[in-house]
Design a protein around this motif. Structure first.
Motif: not given
Length: 100
Positions: A5-12, A14-19
């Motif tokens: 879950x922590x990995x998924x949250x980190x990926x999401x 980072x994706x939100x920050x990029x967008x």
């Protein structure tokens, strides 16, 4: 394969920050008048980023990589970003094949 879950949250996150950074740049640029000086500065960003990414390779590896970085730097002054990368990759491949 399981996903933590922590990995998924980190990926999401980072994706939100990029967008967010991409969209905010597009929104903010609409409110700025682009004169020739600013246009020149903005056009200098991609080659500068490319050089920042490949410069450590030029000094940390062999002659083939160093010469390919130089070729990429020269190409980046005149060619589009993708063409500059192609020049660099082709140069290092040819020099490695030649035994450098």
């Amino acid at each position: 394969m399981t996903l933590d879950l922590n990995t998924l949250i980190a990926i999401l996150t980072m994706a939100a920050a990029t967008v967010f950074t991409r969209v905010s740049g597009l929104v903010l640029i609409r409110h700025i008048e682009i004169d020739e000086r600013r246009r020149t500065a903005i056009e200098a960003i991609p080659p500068a980023v490319l050089m920042a990414v490949i410069a450590p390779t030029a000094f940390a590896t062999g002659w083939a990589e160093t010469l390919a970085c130089a070729a990429t730097a020269i190409a980046a002054r005149r060619l589009p970003m993708l063409a500059s990368v192609v020049v660099g990759v082709a140069t290092v491949a040819l020099l490695r094949a030649a035994g450098l």
